[in-house]
Write a protein that holds these residues in place. Structure first.
Motif, PDB file in Angstrom:
ATOM      1  N   LEU A  23      -5.845   8.924   1.597  1.00 51.85           N
ATOM      2  CA  LEU A  23      -5.265   8.837   0.249  1.00 51.85           C
ATOM      3  C   LEU A  23      -3.797   8.421   0.292  1.00 51.85           C
ATOM      4  O   LEU A  23      -3.343   7.608  -0.520  1.00 51.85           O
ATOM      5  N   ALA A  24      -3.048   8.960   1.251  1.00 57.00           N
ATOM      6  CA  ALA A  24      -1.634   8.591   1.388  1.00 57.00           C
ATOM      7  C   ALA A  24      -1.495   7.118   1.760  1.00 57.00           C
ATOM      8  O   ALA A  24      -0.642   6.403   1.225  1.00 57.00           O
ATOM      9  N   LEU A  25      -2.351   6.632   2.664  1.00 53.83           N
ATOM     10  CA  LEU A  25      -2.313   5.231   3.075  1.00 53.83           C
ATOM     11  C   LEU A  25      -2.679   4.304   1.918  1.00 53.83           C
ATOM     12  O   LEU A  25      -2.047   3.262   1.729  1.00 53.83           O
ATOM     13  N   LYS A  26      -3.692   4.688   1.121  1.00 53.32           N
ATOM     14  CA  LYS A  26      -4.086   3.874  -0.037  1.00 53.32           C
ATOM     15  C   LYS A  26      -2.956   3.784  -1.056  1.00 53.32           C
ATOM     16  O   LYS A  26      -2.680   2.708  -1.612  1.00 53.32           O
ATOM     17  N   SER A  27      -2.271   4.891  -1.340  1.00 59.86           N
ATOM     18  CA  SER A  27      -1.186   4.861  -2.320  1.00 59.86           C
ATOM     19  C   SER A  27      -0.017   4.025  -1.810  1.00 59.86           C
ATOM     20  O   SER A  27       0.618   3.288  -2.562  1.00 59.86           O
ATOM     21  N   TYR A  28       0.284   4.107  -0.511  1.00 63.25           N
ATOM     22  CA  TYR A  28       1.354   3.309   0.081  1.00 63.25           C
ATOM     23  C   TYR A  28       1.047   1.807  -0.018  1.00 63.25           C
ATOM     24  O   TYR A  28       1.900   1.003  -0.379  1.00 63.25           O
ATOM     25  N   ILE A  29      -0.198   1.428   0.297  1.00 65.12           N
ATOM     26  CA  ILE A  29      -0.619   0.025   0.220  1.00 65.12           C
ATOM     27  C   ILE A  29      -0.584  -0.462  -1.226  1.00 65.12           C
ATOM     28  O   ILE A  29      -0.163  -1.593  -1.513  1.00 65.12           O
ATOM     29  N   ALA A  30      -0.993   0.389  -2.175  1.00 65.13           N
ATOM     30  CA  ALA A  30      -0.976   0.002  -3.590  1.00 65.13           C
ATOM     31  C   ALA A  30       0.453  -0.243  -4.069  1.00 65.13           C
ATOM     32  O   ALA A  30       0.727  -1.185  -4.824  1.00 65.13           O
ATOM     33  N   LYS A  31       1.407   0.601  -3.646  1.00 60.37           N
ATOM     34  CA  LYS A  31       2.811   0.406  -4.025  1.00 60.37           C
ATOM     35  C   LYS A  31       3.351  -0.903  -3.468  1.00 60.37           C
ATOM     36  O   LYS A  31       4.061  -1.640  -4.154  1.00 60.37           O
ATOM     37  N   ASN A  32       3.025  -1.209  -2.222  1.00 60.63           N
ATOM     38  CA  ASN A  32       3.489  -2.465  -1.622  1.00 60.63           C
ATOM     39  C   ASN A  32       2.901  -3.671  -2.350  1.00 60.63           C
ATOM     40  O   ASN A  32       3.578  -4.680  -2.546  1.00 60.63           O
TER      41      ASN A  32
END
Length: 151
Positions: A23-32
């Motif tokens: 979940l943390a990785l998905k949110s980071y990728i979405a922000k980028n």
């Protein structure tokens, strides 16, 4: 505590840590991705610049065309006013005033008569070249300015 119970606890803890990391990785990728789309939408391309330049050029061309049309209209109205004043002046007095059409013809004929090549009014003696000559002022004066060196 049994070895089997310990393995189950580690297995469940691993699943929970994996889910949180995912979940943390998905949110980071979405922000980028959002930042990249925002920055790419702000990039001005050559095509948009050319379209903006073309639209401004059309506006400028229309302005000058309209201004030219208005000036032509004003000049026509001024010529009509001059003709009207000339006609009314001849009715009111004995003085004959030329209308604008004949005045323009006289001005162009006077101008064509006065066109001639420039004259050479330079002071000169005998057969010396004048100021309008191609070789005027091209004398070899370097020899006179250079002192003679002797040993």
């Amino acid at each position: 505590m049994n070895l089997e119970e310990f393995n189950i606890i580690i297995f469940i803890t691993g699943i929970i840590i994996g889910c949180v990391a995912t979940l943390a990785l998905k949110s980071y990728i979405a922000k980028n991705n959002r930042k990249q789309t925002d920055s790419s939408s702000n990039i001005i391309t050559m095509k948009t610049l050319q379209q903006e330049l073309d639209s401004k050029q059309v506006i400028i061309d229309n302005f000058f065309a309209d201004s030219n049309q208005h000036l032509i209209t004003v000049e026509k109205r001024l010529a009509e006013l001059r003709n009207c004043l000339a006609e009314n002046a001849s009715q009111l007095s004995n003085i004959h005033v030329e209308s604008s059409a004949t005045g323009e013809l006289n001005q162009t004929s006077e101008f064509s008569d006065s066109v001639e090549p420039p004259r050479d009014y330079a002071l000169k003696h005998g057969k010396e070249p004048g100021m309008l000559s191609e070789n005027f002022g091209l004398e070899n004066r370097d020899l006179d300015l250079e002192p003679k060196r002797t040993m």
